[in-house]
Scaffold this motif. Structure first.
Motif, PDB file in Angstrom:
ATOM      1  N   TYR A 218       0.796  -1.165  -0.075  1.00  0.00           N
ATOM      2  CA  TYR A 218       0.038  -0.056  -0.088  1.00  0.00           C
ATOM      3  C   TYR A 218       1.016   1.401  -0.132  1.00  0.00           C
ATOM      4  O   TYR A 218       1.276   1.597   0.870  1.00  0.00           O
ATOM      5  CB  TYR A 218      -0.931   0.012   1.252  1.00  0.00           C
ATOM      6  N   PRO A 219       1.099   1.833  -1.089  1.00  0.00           N
ATOM      7  CA  PRO A 219       2.329   2.874  -1.355  1.00  0.00           C
ATOM      8  C   PRO A 219       1.785   4.245  -0.548  1.00  0.00           C
ATOM      9  O   PRO A 219       0.510   4.487  -0.467  1.00  0.00           O
ATOM     10  CB  PRO A 219       2.200   3.026  -2.945  1.00  0.00           C
ATOM     11  N   TYR A 220       2.678   4.727   0.175  1.00  0.00           N
ATOM     12  CA  TYR A 220       2.234   5.888   1.038  1.00  0.00           C
ATOM     13  C   TYR A 220       1.639   7.049   0.071  1.00  0.00           C
ATOM     14  O   TYR A 220       0.747   7.761   0.354  1.00  0.00           O
ATOM     15  CB  TYR A 220       3.470   6.355   1.693  1.00  0.00           C
ATOM     16  N   ALA A 221       2.146   7.012  -1.201  1.00  0.00           N
ATOM     17  CA  ALA A 221       1.806   8.144  -1.974  1.00  0.00           C
ATOM     18  C   ALA A 221       0.320   8.105  -2.247  1.00  0.00           C
ATOM     19  O   ALA A 221      -0.504   9.283  -2.307  1.00  0.00           O
ATOM     20  CB  ALA A 221       2.616   8.039  -3.454  1.00  0.00           C
ATOM     21  N   ARG A 222      -0.268   6.789  -2.306  1.00  0.00           N
ATOM     22  CA  ARG A 222      -1.669   6.623  -2.581  1.00  0.00           C
ATOM     23  C   ARG A 222      -2.467   7.128  -1.175  1.00  0.00           C
ATOM     24  O   ARG A 222      -3.515   7.685  -1.296  1.00  0.00           O
ATOM     25  CB  ARG A 222      -2.156   5.339  -2.904  1.00  0.00           C
ATOM     26  N   SER A 223      -2.223   6.598  -0.079  1.00  0.00           N
ATOM     27  CA  SER A 223      -2.606   6.961   1.173  1.00  0.00           C
ATOM     28  C   SER A 223      -2.555   8.469   1.397  1.00  0.00           C
ATOM     29  O   SER A 223      -3.569   8.938   1.969  1.00  0.00           O
ATOM     30  CB  SER A 223      -2.523   6.342   2.321  1.00  0.00           C
ATOM     31  N   ARG A 224      -1.336   8.949   1.015  1.00  0.00           N
ATOM     32  CA  ARG A 224      -1.382  10.594   1.489  1.00  0.00           C
ATOM     33  C   ARG A 224      -2.176  11.269   0.647  1.00  0.00           C
ATOM     34  O   ARG A 224      -2.711  12.407   1.089  1.00  0.00           O
ATOM     35  CB  ARG A 224       0.403  10.825   1.218  1.00  0.00           C
ATOM     36  N   GLU A 225      -2.354  10.889  -0.572  1.00  0.00           N
ATOM     37  CA  GLU A 225      -3.220  11.687  -1.484  1.00  0.00           C
ATOM     38  C   GLU A 225      -4.794  11.639  -1.044  1.00  0.00           C
ATOM     39  O   GLU A 225      -5.163  12.432  -0.974  1.00  0.00           O
ATOM     40  CB  GLU A 225      -3.036  11.099  -3.051  1.00  0.00           C
ATOM     41  N   ALA A 226      -5.153  10.631  -0.571  1.00  0.00           N
ATOM     42  CA  ALA A 226      -6.374  10.321  -0.116  1.00  0.00           C
ATOM     43  C   ALA A 226      -6.632  11.255   1.133  1.00  0.00           C
ATOM     44  O   ALA A 226      -7.695  11.992   1.156  1.00  0.00           O
ATOM     45  CB  ALA A 226      -6.842   8.849   0.235  1.00  0.00           C
ATOM     46  N   LEU A 227      -5.639  11.102   2.201  1.00  0.00           N
ATOM     47  CA  LEU A 227      -5.907  11.907   3.135  1.00  0.00           C
ATOM     48  C   LEU A 227      -5.617  13.581   2.941  1.00  0.00           C
ATOM     49  O   LEU A 227      -6.376  14.582   3.512  1.00  0.00           O
ATOM     50  CB  LEU A 227      -4.522  11.681   4.241  1.00  0.00           C
ATOM     51  N   HIS A 228      -4.782  13.829   2.096  1.00  0.00           N
ATOM     52  CA  HIS A 228      -4.708  15.297   1.678  1.00  0.00           C
ATOM     53  C   HIS A 228      -6.189  16.011   1.016  1.00  0.00           C
ATOM     54  O   HIS A 228      -6.546  16.863   1.408  1.00  0.00           O
ATOM     55  CB  HIS A 228      -3.696  15.202   0.446  1.00  0.00           C
ATOM     56  N   ARG A 229      -6.950  14.962   0.173  1.00  0.00           N
ATOM     57  CA  ARG A 229      -8.240  15.191  -0.175  1.00  0.00           C
ATOM     58  C   ARG A 229      -9.019  15.457   0.998  1.00  0.00           C
ATOM     59  O   ARG A 229      -9.839  16.339   1.043  1.00  0.00           O
ATOM     60  CB  ARG A 229      -8.648  14.173  -1.270  1.00  0.00           C
ATOM     61  N   LEU A 230      -9.079  14.509   1.669  1.00  0.00           N
ATOM     62  CA  LEU A 230      -9.954  14.578   2.978  1.00  0.00           C
ATOM     63  C   LEU A 230      -9.633  15.827   3.882  1.00  0.00           C
ATOM     64  O   LEU A 230     -10.586  16.479   4.450  1.00  0.00           O
ATOM     65  CB  LEU A 230      -9.811  13.348   3.883  1.00  0.00           C
ATOM     66  N   SER A 231      -8.559  16.392   3.857  1.00  0.00           N
ATOM     67  CA  SER A 231      -7.906  17.404   4.749  1.00  0.00           C
ATOM     68  C   SER A 231      -8.522  18.601   4.088  1.00  0.00           C
ATOM     69  O   SER A 231      -8.750  19.844   4.984  1.00  0.00           O
ATOM     70  CB  SER A 231      -6.398  17.541   4.711  1.00  0.00           C
ATOM     71  N   LYS A 232      -9.039  18.570   2.808  1.00  0.00           N
ATOM     72  CA  LYS A 232      -9.742  19.724   2.250  1.00  0.00           C
ATOM     73  C   LYS A 232     -11.203  20.034   2.812  1.00  0.00           C
ATOM     74  O   LYS A 232     -11.882  21.156   2.398  1.00  0.00           O
ATOM     75  CB  LYS A 232      -9.656  19.819   0.825  1.00  0.00           C
TER      76      LYS A 232
END
Ligand code: GTQ
Length: 347
Positions: A218-232
């Motif tokens: 589960y690459p971090y780039a993917r989970s980080r991107e999801a979290l980034h979107r949620l943070s908005k």
């Protein structure tokens, strides 16, 4: 009648005599055996990566990955010396693999997870497929799958290992064997499992054959991107920020049957509500600085630090200037399967 009697000496003599017959009195142990709330020997603790790193690197001068099989410093809970455990059910350690090294292939009934802490370019091979590591990546090694690690890169690579070793020891169901080859044969191209099971698609004839996710990286780039979107978005959970769990996409359940794994984003300037749950939890800081108060004790954390929150101890997060991303894992799926898990939000 019905008054407690002062016969300590007679009782102690009696306990000694029944002890020789393999018996012991419940009434002396009742409150420990059936506590009103969890009573754990596990204590809150934080390992500062900067403080641990020199010793970890020194291990690289003392033993090779090949000889060690796995060159790991176990993170042992200070409340449970000699247990090789970070909580009653979980094991954690920091594994080091130097450029050019191979950690030989084996398999065991214990399930393992990895969270990459430092460096990149090493790999874990699981069931014939390699996953190249980058900081923050989450990789699983399901029970009884062949796995080996290698580092063809130029830099040392360190990751957090989480295993259900104490749980498997408790059940006395540990089996292990070595692969005949030092590195298992590569039979599938990198990314195969991701494409097959991790793209919101499944092979049309897919039938689940094991409890763990067939997606093992589960690459971090993917989970980080999801979290980034949620943070908005506007609202965050008052205790957790945005906390997500890693899932088995073929079931929607946890990625592994014995360990739950989570990643959460906490905004800057957060003063979290206290929360507790019965799954003692290991946290790994991926990004940012902050503090966690565990049962009233404050631990300041920064990137790459590891800390443990014991079962049922209230904890809350406080951040200042930094957004924070935390990885965590626990035995939650086991407790839930057994209908034992509890949580409480303390407002
Ligand atoms: O990478 O296979 O930290 O078997 C402990 C036992 C790692 C591993 C550990 C293991 C491994």
């Amino acid at each position: 009648m019905n008054q407690p009697v002062d016969n300590r000496a007679a009782r102690d003599d009696y306990y000694r005599r029944i002890g020789t017959q393999g018996m012991t009195p419940l009434w002396e142990a009742m409150s420990a055996l059936v506590p009103e709330t969890p009573r754990t020997p596990c204590v809150p603790h934080l390992w500062h990566y900067d403080a641990v790193r020199p010793a970890l690197m020194e291990s690289g001068t003392l033993i090779t990955a090949r000889e060690a099989v796995r060159r790991v410093l176990i993170l042992e809970n200070p409340g449970m010396p000699g247990s090789s455990s970070i909580t009653q059910s979980l094991y954690a350690g920091l594994q080091l693999i130097l450029p050019g090294e191979v950690a030989p292939s084996h398999r065991h009934t214990q399930t393992a997870l990895r969270l990459i802490v430092e460096g990149e370019g090493a790999y874990t091979a699981v069931d014939g497929e390699r996953a190249t590591m980058h900081a923050g990546d989450f990789i699983i090694t399901p029970s009884w799958t062949w796995h080996d690690h290698g580092n063809p890169a130029e830099v040392p690579v360190v990751w957090l290992d989480g295993l259900d070793i104490p749980l498997v020891r408790f059940f006395d169901c540990g089996f292990a064997e070595n692969h005949p080859a030092e590195s298992q044969p590569v039979t599938r191209p990198e990314g195969d499992a991701q494409a097959r099971y991790g793209a919101n698609l499944l092979p049309v004839d897919f039938r689940s054959t094991r409890g763990a996710s067939p997606v093992f990286a589960y690459p971090y780039a993917r989970s980080r991107e999801a979290l980034h979107r949620l943070s908005k978005g506007q609202e965050v959970d008052a205790a957790h920020g945005h906390r997500m769990q890693f899932i088995n996409p073929t079931t929607g359940g946890p990625a592994m049957p014995t360990m739950g794994a989570f990643v959460q984003w906490i905004p800057a300037g957060f003063s979290g509500n206290a929360y507790r749950s019965t799954d003692g939890t290991v946290f790994q800081v991926i990004e940012g600085r902050g503090a966690v108060e565990i049962a009233g004790r404050r631990f300041d954390f920064g990137p790459r630090d590891t800390f443990v929150v014991p079962s049922w101890m209230p904890y809350r997060f406080v951040t200042q200037g930094d957004e924070t991303v935390l990885f965590s894992f626990s035995d939650r799926p086991v407790q839930q399967a057994l209908h034992l898990w509890r949580e409480e939000r303390i407002a």
